[in-house]
Scaffold this active site. Structure first.
Site, mmCIF file in Angstrom:
data_model
loop_
_atom_site.group_PDB
_atom_site.id
_atom_site.type_symbol
_atom_site.label_atom_id
_atom_site.label_comp_id
_atom_site.label_asym_id
_atom_site.label_seq_id
_atom_site.Cartn_x
_atom_site.Cartn_y
_atom_site.Cartn_z
ATOM 1 N N ASP A 1 0.847 -1.193 0.000
ATOM 2 C CA ASP A 1 0.000 0.000 0.000
ATOM 3 C C ASP A 1 0.881 1.242 0.000
ATOM 4 O O ASP A 1 1.885 1.297 0.719
ATOM 5 C CB ASP A 1 -0.920 -0.005 1.220
ATOM 6 N N TYR B 1 1.205 5.795 -0.518
ATOM 7 C CA TYR B 1 0.838 7.048 0.158
ATOM 8 C C TYR B 1 1.073 8.153 -0.867
ATOM 9 O O TYR B 1 1.951 8.976 -0.712
ATOM 10 C CB TYR B 1 1.748 7.193 1.381
ATOM 11 N N HIS C 1 -3.653 14.343 0.432
ATOM 12 C CA HIS C 1 -3.853 13.510 1.619
ATOM 13 C C HIS C 1 -2.655 13.612 2.559
ATOM 14 O O HIS C 1 -2.817 13.818 3.780
ATOM 15 C CB HIS C 1 -4.066 12.052 1.201
ATOM 16 N N ARG D 1 1.296 17.158 12.681
ATOM 17 C CA ARG D 1 2.492 17.989 12.885
ATOM 18 C C ARG D 1 2.130 19.440 12.580
ATOM 19 O O ARG D 1 2.664 20.057 11.634
ATOM 20 C CB ARG D 1 3.636 17.526 11.982
ATOM 21 N N GLU E 1 -10.254 4.375 3.839
ATOM 22 C CA GLU E 1 -9.396 5.092 2.899
ATOM 23 C C GLU E 1 -9.824 4.712 1.498
ATOM 24 O O GLU E 1 -9.781 3.533 1.122
ATOM 25 C CB GLU E 1 -7.916 4.755 3.130
ATOM 26 N N GLU F 1 -9.276 4.137 -2.097
ATOM 27 C CA GLU F 1 -8.077 3.867 -2.880
ATOM 28 C C GLU F 1 -8.426 3.125 -4.165
ATOM 29 O O GLU F 1 -9.556 2.678 -4.366
ATOM 30 C CB GLU F 1 -7.079 3.023 -2.080
ATOM 31 N N ASP G 1 -9.012 0.683 2.198
ATOM 32 C CA ASP G 1 -8.000 0.311 3.177
ATOM 33 C C ASP G 1 -8.499 0.738 4.564
ATOM 34 O O ASP G 1 -8.185 1.815 5.051
ATOM 35 C CB ASP G 1 -6.672 0.988 2.830
ATOM 36 N N ARG H 1 -7.374 4.215 13.407
ATOM 37 C CA ARG H 1 -6.448 5.336 13.596
ATOM 38 C C ARG H 1 -5.839 5.367 14.997
ATOM 39 O O ARG H 1 -4.686 5.792 15.159
ATOM 40 C CB ARG H 1 -7.177 6.657 13.319
ATOM 41 N N GLN I 1 -3.236 2.639 15.124
ATOM 42 C CA GLN I 1 -2.146 3.040 14.237
ATOM 43 C C GLN I 1 -1.268 4.112 14.882
ATOM 44 O O GLN I 1 -0.036 4.056 14.797
ATOM 45 C CB GLN I 1 -2.729 3.561 12.918
ATOM 46 N N LYS J 1 -3.911 -1.622 10.369
ATOM 47 C CA LYS J 1 -4.267 -1.783 8.957
ATOM 48 C C LYS J 1 -4.550 -3.232 8.570
ATOM 49 O O LYS J 1 -5.298 -3.489 7.624
ATOM 50 C CB LYS J 1 -3.115 -1.281 8.073
ATOM 51 N N THR K 1 -8.760 -5.407 4.287
ATOM 52 C CA THR K 1 -8.674 -4.533 3.123
ATOM 53 C C THR K 1 -9.715 -5.035 2.136
ATOM 54 O O THR K 1 -9.646 -6.188 1.699
ATOM 55 C CB THR K 1 -7.280 -4.581 2.479
ATOM 56 N N GLU L 1 -9.380 12.970 7.534
ATOM 57 C CA GLU L 1 -9.297 14.292 6.921
ATOM 58 C C GLU L 1 -10.631 15.033 6.949
ATOM 59 O O GLU L 1 -10.693 16.226 7.238
ATOM 60 C CB GLU L 1 -8.838 14.168 5.467
#
Length: 408
Positions: free
Chosen positions: A121, A123, A128, A137, A194, A196, A228, A232, A235, A248, A252, A356
Site C-alpha cells: 500500500d 501514500y 492527503h 504535525r 481510505e 483507494e 484500506d 487510527r 495506528q 491496517k 482490506t 481528513e
C-alpha cells in the site's frame, strides 16, 4: 412481442461492451463451483461456458475457477481474449449461444476473483499527505523530506484482503491517547476508511530484475476500487518507528470486479506537475503515454455521499509505484496487489478518509442518522467510481462495500 435481449444495452450503459470487467461468481444451485465471469450490463456472462460453447482457443484461460490463468498469460493474451469477448457480446450471430449463459447480477454471489500474492500500500496523494501532516504535525512541515523523491509505501497483509460485501469486524488492540498514562486494550474507537484504487499484477518478474516504467502495462492487468480500513487509534500508538501494522492488517476490501487497463485507455491523463527533480528510474517525463488515470470516486456512508475524491490528482502514478517497488530487485508474482494510497483532492468534499473529513474528529460529519467522527458499528461504507470512455460513454468500476460489525 419478444422480450428485449439483455445484450441490447443503452448506449450510455457504463458496463457495456466497451468495459467488460472480470469477476468470479457462484450461484445458489452450485455454491461451491466458482466460475470466471464478465459483467455486461446487469448480467454476468459465464465466460468459460461461452468459450467452450463457441469452440474458443481461450477456453483454458476462461474455464477455471479464477482469474489467475488469464492474469499470468500476458498482455497479448489479455488483448486477444478481450477482443473475443467483445465480439461474443456484440455480434448478433452469437446471441443464441450467449444469452442462455447470462445470469442476472442478483442471482450470483461474487467471490474474490484472484489469489492475492503480496500486498503493498502506498501514500501517493499530495493532498492527503499534506492534510495528515497538518493534523499530526501542526507546527512543522506537512510533508516529510522524502515524500516528493519516492513513493512511500508499506507491505501489508494479503491474507486479510476480502471481497466487496464482506463484513468488517471492528479490530481490537492497544491504544493510548496523549493524556493517558498507559495504553489500554479494546476495540478501536477511531475506525476509518481510505478510498483507494488497487492495481492487480498479472505477469511476474524475476527476482533481482527491476521493472522499468515502460514495462508497466506488460505486468499490470487491471485495477479495482479498494478500501484500506484503518484503526487510527491503534495506528497512532504502534506506527513509530516501523509504520502501519495492526491498525491496517485486519481487513482490506476490494471490488469483486477487475477492470482491464485496456478499457481505460480514454481515461489516461498526465499526473500533476512535479516541482522536485526525480531520479531516472522514476522520471516519467519521456514516457509514451501519461501515467495517470482520470477516475471519479464517490464515497458513501449508509447511502449518503460524504466525499468525491478525484484520482487524477494523485502525485505518484501506478507505474512509478511499480518501478519503485521492484527497483531493489524484489520480484512480482501473479496476483500481487498494490494500493494507490488514499485518494484526496484539494477541496474538503474531495478528502478520501474520515481522518481528513473530520480533521481527526474535531469536525464531525452531519449524517441523517447522527454525527460521525469515525465509523460506528452497523455503518456501511460503499465506494463507486467511473472513468471517461470512448465516445463520451462512461466506464463503470465495480463498487466496493463493507459493513462494520462489533468486535468478537
Amino acid at each position: 412481442m419478444s422480450e428485449q435481449s439483455p445484450l441490447e444495452l443503452a448506449g450510455d450503459d457504463p458496463f457495456g461492451p466497451h468495459n467488460l470487467p472480470y469477476g468470479v461468481f457462484t450461484t445458489a444451485d452450485e455454491p461451491e463451483r466458482r466460475r470466471l465471469g464478465v459483467r455486461i450490463g446487469n448480467h454476468v456472462l459465464d465466460a468459460g461456458a461461452a468459450a467452450a460453447a463457441l469452440g474458443s482457443p481461450y477456453t483454458a484461460l476462461l474455464g477455471g475457477p479464477g482469474l489467475d490463468p488469464l492474469l499470468a498469460a500476458g498482455r497479448t493474451a489479455w488483448r486477444d481474449v478481450r477482443r473475443a469477448l467483445t465480439g461474443w457480446v456484440s455480434v448478433p450471430a452469437h446471441r443464441a449461444v450467449i444469452e442462455p449463459l447470462l445470469i442476472p447480477l442478483p442471482a450470483v454471489t461474487m467471490r474474490l476473483p484472484y489469489q492475492v500474492g503480496d500486498y503493498v500500500d502506498f501514500y501517493a496523494s499530495e493532498h492527503h499527505a499534506t492534510n495528515v501532516g497538518r493534523i499530526f504535525r501542526p507546527d512543522g512541515e506537512p510533508l516529510t523530506p522524502n515524500w516528493k523523491h519516492l513513493p512511500i509505501g508499506y507491505h501489508g497483509r494479503s491474507g486479510t484482503v476480502v471481497v466487496s460485501g464482506t463484513d468488517v469486524v471492528r479490530p481490537r488492540g492497544q491504544r493510548k491517547a496523549p493524556a493517558d498514562p498507559v495504553p489500554v486494550f479494546g476495540p478501536s474507537v477511531k475506525l476509518d476508511i481510505e478510498a483507494e484504487v488497487g492495481f492487480v499484477v498479472g505477469v511476474p518478474s524475476e527476482r533481482g530484475t527491476p521493472v522499468p516504467l515502460a514495462d508497466f502495462r506488460d505486468h499490470v492487468f487491471g485495477l479495482s476500487l479498494l478500501n484500506d480500513w484503518s484503526a487510527r487509534d491503534l495506528q497512532a500508538w504502534e506506527y513509530v518507528p516501523l509504520g502501519p501494522f495492526l491498525g491496517k492488517s485486519f481487513a482490506t476490501s476490494v471490488s469483486a470486479w477487475v477492470t482491464p487497463l485496456e478499457a481505460l485507455d480514454d481515461a489516461r491523463c498526465a499526473p500533476p506537475a512535479r516541482d522536485v527533480a526525480l531520479l531516472p528510474y522514476l522520471d516519467d517525463a519521456g514516457e509514451d503515454e501519461p501515467g495517470g488515470f482520470d477516475l471519479r470516486i464517490s464515497v458513501a456512508v449508509n447511502g449518503h455521499v460524504i466525499a468525491e475524491p478525484p484520482f487524477a490528482t494523485m502525485y505518484w502514478t501506478a507505474a512509478q509505484q511499480l518501478a519503485h517497488m521492484t527497483v531493489n530487485g524484489a520480484s512480482l508474482r501473479t496476483g500481487d496487489l498494490f494500493g494507490s494510497g488514499t485518494v484526496s483532492g484539494p477541496e474538503r468534499h474531495q478528502r478520501g478518509s474520515l481522518l481528513e473529513l473530520t480533521w481527526n474528529g474535531r469536525d464531525p460529519l452531519a449524517l441523517p442518522e447522527g454525527e460521525r467522527a469515525f465509523l460506528e458499528d452497523g455503518d456501511e461504507v460503499t465506494m463507486t467510481a467511473w472513468a471517461p470512455g470512448p465516445g463520451g460513454v462512461r466506464v463503470g468500476l465495480g463498487e466496493v462495500t463493507g459493513r462494520v460489525v462489533p468486535s468478537a
